[in-house]
Design an enzyme around this catalytic site. Structure first.
Site, mmCIF file in Angstrom:
data_model
loop_
_atom_site.group_PDB
_atom_site.id
_atom_site.type_symbol
_atom_site.label_atom_id
_atom_site.label_comp_id
_atom_site.label_asym_id
_atom_site.label_seq_id
_atom_site.Cartn_x
_atom_site.Cartn_y
_atom_site.Cartn_z
ATOM 1 C CG ASN A 10 31.867 38.003 42.932
ATOM 2 O OD1 ASN A 10 31.247 37.252 43.676
ATOM 3 N ND2 ASN A 10 33.040 37.674 42.411
ATOM 4 C CE LYS A 12 35.593 39.055 44.535
ATOM 5 N NZ LYS A 12 36.986 39.470 44.366
ATOM 6 C CG HIS A 94 35.808 35.595 39.969
ATOM 7 N ND1 HIS A 94 36.925 35.644 40.780
ATOM 8 C CD2 HIS A 94 35.320 36.858 39.918
ATOM 9 C CE1 HIS A 94 37.084 36.895 41.200
ATOM 10 N NE2 HIS A 94 36.138 37.649 40.703
ATOM 11 C CD GLU A 96 38.320 36.028 44.141
ATOM 12 O OE1 GLU A 96 38.759 37.176 44.309
ATOM 13 O OE2 GLU A 96 37.125 35.730 44.309
ATOM 14 C CD GLU A 164 36.270 40.308 37.682
ATOM 15 O OE1 GLU A 164 35.917 41.186 38.478
ATOM 16 O OE2 GLU A 164 36.243 39.110 37.952
ATOM 17 N N GLY A 170 40.878 43.276 44.019
ATOM 18 C CA GLY A 170 41.089 43.325 45.465
ATOM 19 C C GLY A 170 42.428 43.903 45.879
ATOM 20 C CB SER A 210 40.232 47.710 42.473
ATOM 21 O OG SER A 210 40.937 46.639 43.083
#
Length: 247
Positions: A10, A12, A94, A96, A164, A170, A210
């Site tokens: 991904n 991003k 996702h 985010e 996730e 991150g 991560s």
């Protein structure tokens, strides 16, 4: 049933034509495990470019799409447009999208239904936040998210489920292989009870949060971890190491 190992990258909101072109060259030239399905999630403006540059053995994904084919939805893209660029995958739900852009379980379910009806394959993301894990409601949260997706899926061969934990994305914190395995195992149990035993055995459940060259080997050895959704490391040569985690 053996499930084909799946590694998604991904990208991003990262990259430009120069850096992504170089990444594509690196990936095309690399020796990668032929038993692994690899899909790269490019920014929508670079979907066409990425599909042109990457070898056909690598899949490409959009990072999001809307729930209808066309219309007055400024700034959105549709599965039809994604397919028109020769791209066959989309990442939906996702964290985010959920937590930065406020997408609800319901909207993600609607997007999933439309993407699948349009002939795209879906990487559907689920995962709990830190306060939810510490509050002991991880299962409640991920089961609710999974239900909103599952209610909109007819053909599970077109779906990869990505677990996730939001607290590991991150942050440099990775769920331990045991933590990942525990949730994946419980998700498979939920699928068995709520979808079917056949789907529970065949659906790929991948881990994200991560993932690096250093953590991928041990994670990949867990029996219910069928691959990875990789963020930052997917933009580096280290991504090849992660693709080859099983070798």
């Amino acid at each position: 049933m053996s499930r084909k190992f799946f590694v998604g990258g991904n990208w991003k909101l990262n990259g430009d034509k120069k850096s992504l072109g170089e990444l594509a060259q690196t990936m095309n030239a690399a020796k990668v495990d032929p038993n692994v399905e690899v899909v790269c999630g490019a920014p929508s403006i670079y979907l066409d470019f990425t599909r042109t540059k990457l070898d056909a053995k690598f899949g490409v994904a959009a990072q999001n799409c809307y729930k209808v084919a066309k219309g007055a939805f400024t700034g959105e893209i549709s599965p039809a447009m994604i397919k028109d660029c020769g791209v066959n995958w989309v990442i939906l739900g996702h964290s985010e999208r959920r937590h930065v852009f406020g997408e609800s379980d319901e909207l993600i379910g609607q997007k999933t239904a439309h993407a699948l009806e349009s002939g795209l394959c879906v990487i559907a993301c689920i995962g709990e936040k830190l306060d939810e894990r510490e509050g002991g409601i991880t299962e409640k949260v991920v089961f609710a998210q999974t239900k909103a997706i599952a209610d909109n899926v007819k053909d599970w061969s077109k779906v990869v489920l990505a677990y996730e934990p939001v607290w590991a994305i991150g942050t440099g914190k990775t769920a331990s292989p045991q933590q990942a395995q525990e949730v994946h195992d419980k998700l498979r149990g939920w699928m068995k009870t709520n979808v079917s035993e056949a789907v529970a055995n065949s659906v790929r459940i991948i881990y994200g949060g991560s993932v690096t060259g250093a953590t991928c080997k041990e994670l990949s050895s867990q029996k219910d971890v069928d691959g990875f959704l990789v963020g930052g490391a997917s933009l580096k040569p280290e991504f090849i190491e992660i693709i080859n985690a099983k070798v």
